[in-house]
Design an enzyme around this catalytic site. Structure first.
Site, short mmCIF file in Angstrom:
data_model
loop_
_atom_site.label_atom_id
_atom_site.label_comp_id
_atom_site.label_asym_id
_atom_site.label_seq_id
_atom_site.Cartn_x
_atom_site.Cartn_y
_atom_site.Cartn_z
N ARG A 134 -7.51 7.11 11.11
CA ARG A 134 -6.21 7.50 10.53
C ARG A 134 -5.93 8.93 10.95
NH1 ARG A 134 -3.77 7.06 4.43
NH2 ARG A 134 -3.47 4.95 5.21
N ASP A 153 9.52 3.30 0.85
CA ASP A 153 8.33 4.14 1.05
C ASP A 153 8.71 5.56 0.64
OD1 ASP A 153 5.88 5.14 1.88
OD2 ASP A 153 6.30 5.00 4.04
N HIS A 187 1.77 1.81 11.12
CA HIS A 187 0.75 1.52 10.10
C HIS A 187 0.48 0.01 10.14
CE1 HIS A 187 -1.75 1.94 6.75
NE2 HIS A 187 -0.89 2.20 5.79
N GLN A 197 -1.31 -2.29 7.35
CA GLN A 197 -0.45 -2.49 6.17
C GLN A 197 0.43 -3.74 6.34
OE1 GLN A 197 -0.03 -0.20 3.29
NE2 GLN A 197 1.09 -1.97 2.52
N CYS A 233 4.38 0.28 0.07
CA CYS A 233 3.00 0.37 0.56
C CYS A 233 2.12 1.21 -0.37
CB CYS A 233 2.99 0.97 1.96
SG CYS A 233 3.83 2.56 2.05
N ARG A 290 -4.43 -5.54 0.94
CA ARG A 290 -4.93 -4.67 2.01
C ARG A 290 -6.39 -5.00 2.31
NH1 ARG A 290 -2.95 0.15 3.10
NH2 ARG A 290 -4.00 -0.27 5.07
N1 NVA Z 1 4.88 6.83 5.26
C1 NVA Z 1 3.74 7.14 4.44
C2 NVA Z 1 2.88 5.95 4.28
C3 NVA Z 1 1.67 6.14 3.39
C4 NVA Z 1 0.80 4.92 3.29
C5 NVA Z 1 2.96 8.30 5.05
O1 NVA Z 1 2.74 8.28 6.27
O2 NVA Z 1 2.59 9.21 4.33
N1 CP Z 2 -0.73 2.16 1.76
C1 CP Z 2 -1.69 3.01 2.16
O1 CP Z 2 -2.00 3.12 3.34
O2 CP Z 2 -2.29 3.70 1.17
P1 CP Z 2 -3.37 4.87 1.36
O3 CP Z 2 -2.63 6.06 1.96
O4 CP Z 2 -3.87 5.15 -0.02
O5 CP Z 2 -4.44 4.40 2.27
#
Ligand code: NVA
Ligand code: CP
Length: 330
Positions: free
Chosen positions: A108, A231, A135, A138, A272, A317
């Site tokens: 990540r 989101d 992502h 997800q 998400c 997930r």
């Molecule tokens: N768009 C958000 C998704 C988190 C799971 C981010 O990148 O922070």
């Molecule tokens: N939805 C998601 O990716 O959550 P986290 O940021 O907690 O992993």
């Protein structure tokens, strides 16, 4: 042709066919049944995986950890503070070292290019646990959740409300196109997906009978939607200085009860997570003090309503990441 994903990295859904995505959803259901019936499934005993996180996480990290352990694997978690990664050693060099120890690597981070380069260098499957652009893990959880609610996917109307060019929105547009769904990106012009990605998805739609719409009016955007998805308004990695502008741009796109009432009668709400739907978070408090908001992308009423499937989605997930790891490592 039978699907075979052995040895393949999972970096973005553009790299996968409709049949492969459908296969991962089916496999996820099988793993969910095994877990719920408490049937052991240590199919990958003897293998080891490493999880690299350059951004914070609850769901993705814990899904990979529990899924890995359920499959019988050893799991190592590395954050940037506890390894040389990024500071004294490039991500590419880290990948080349870890590829010699581990059977699979979750990453990540920030740029999509980096996770793609890592996959080229590592020599083992790399799973994208979120980048600024996509992502993908997800998406399998999201589609499993939608299918559990409607019994099918093709032909459903799916609306994303808000920052329609973030990693989750981009990925939803791709997966909806791949699965022949009718995707609406609903948000301000300034926050629509990039032209290049839209073109790729339009091409996919020609084969799948999916459609794409880009709508600025929130009422028009949710009309007849089976799924209303949103989101957070500012994603990880973006500076906190953008909050003011983002709130101005996105306030009209908050998913609240009047908006949900314009969706289909059997519409569900998805997110998400994490979500700013109340003041129970540090960031929520700070935004409240600065801008006076008590809830942001979704009202607490919708978040807590029976239409909201966010915790089923979060649970999925784990089952879906298990399927992705199994399919690529078995
Ligand atoms: N768009 C958000 C998704 C988190 C799971 C981010 O990148 O922070
Ligand atoms: N939805 C998601 O990716 O959550 P986290 O940021 O907690 O992993």
């Amino acid at each position: 042709m039978p699907v075979n994903l052995q040895g393949k990295s999972f970096l973005k859904l553009l790299d996968f066919s409709t049949a492969e995505i459908q296969y991962l959803i089916r496999l996820s259901k099988q793993f969910k049944n095994l877990k719920l019936s408490r049937t052991p499934h240590r199919y990958l005993e003897g293998k080891n995986i490493v999880l690299l996180f350059e951004k914070t996480s609850t769901r993705t990290r814990c899904s990979f950890e529990v899924a890995g352990m359920d499959l019988g694997m050893g799991v190592t978690y590395l954050d940037p503070g506890s390894s040389q990664m990024g500071k004294k050693e490039s991500i590419e060099d880290t990948a080349r070292v870890l590829g010699r120890f581990y059977d699979g690597i979750e990453y990540r981070g920030f740029s999509q290019t980096l996770v793609e380069e890592m996959a080229e260098k590592a020599g083992v499957p790399v799973w994208n646990g979120l980048t600024d652009a996509f992502h993908p893990t997800q998406m399998i959880a999201d589609m499993l959740t939608v299918e559990e609610n409607f019994g099918y996917l093709k032909g459903l109307n799916f609306t994303f409300m808000g920052d329609a060019r973030n990693n989750v929105a981009n990925s939803l547009m791709v997966v909806c196109a791949k699965l022949g769904m009718h995707f609406t990106a609903c948000g301000p012009k300034k926050l629509m997906p990039e032209e290049d990605l839209i073109k790729k998805c339009q091409k996919i739609c020609q084969e799948t009978q999916g459609t794409l719409r880009f709508v600025e009016d929130p009422n028009e955007g949710v009309k007849n939607a089976h799924v209303v998805y949103t989101d957070i308004w500012v994603s990880m990695g973006e500076p906190s200085s953008v909050w003011g502008e983002r709130i101005k741009l996105l306030a009209p796109y908050q998913v609240n009860k009047p908006l949900m009432q314009q969706a289909a009668n059997d519409a569900i709400f998805m997110h998400c997570l994490p979500s700013f739907h109340d003041l129970e978070t540090e960031v929520g408090q700070q935004i409240h003090e600065k801008f006076g908001l008590t809830e942001m992308e979704v009202s607490d009423e919708v978040f807590e309503s029976s239409q909201s499937k966010v915790f089923d989605e979060a649970e999925n997930r784990m089952h879906t990441i298990k399927a992705i790891m199994y399919a690529t490592l078995k």
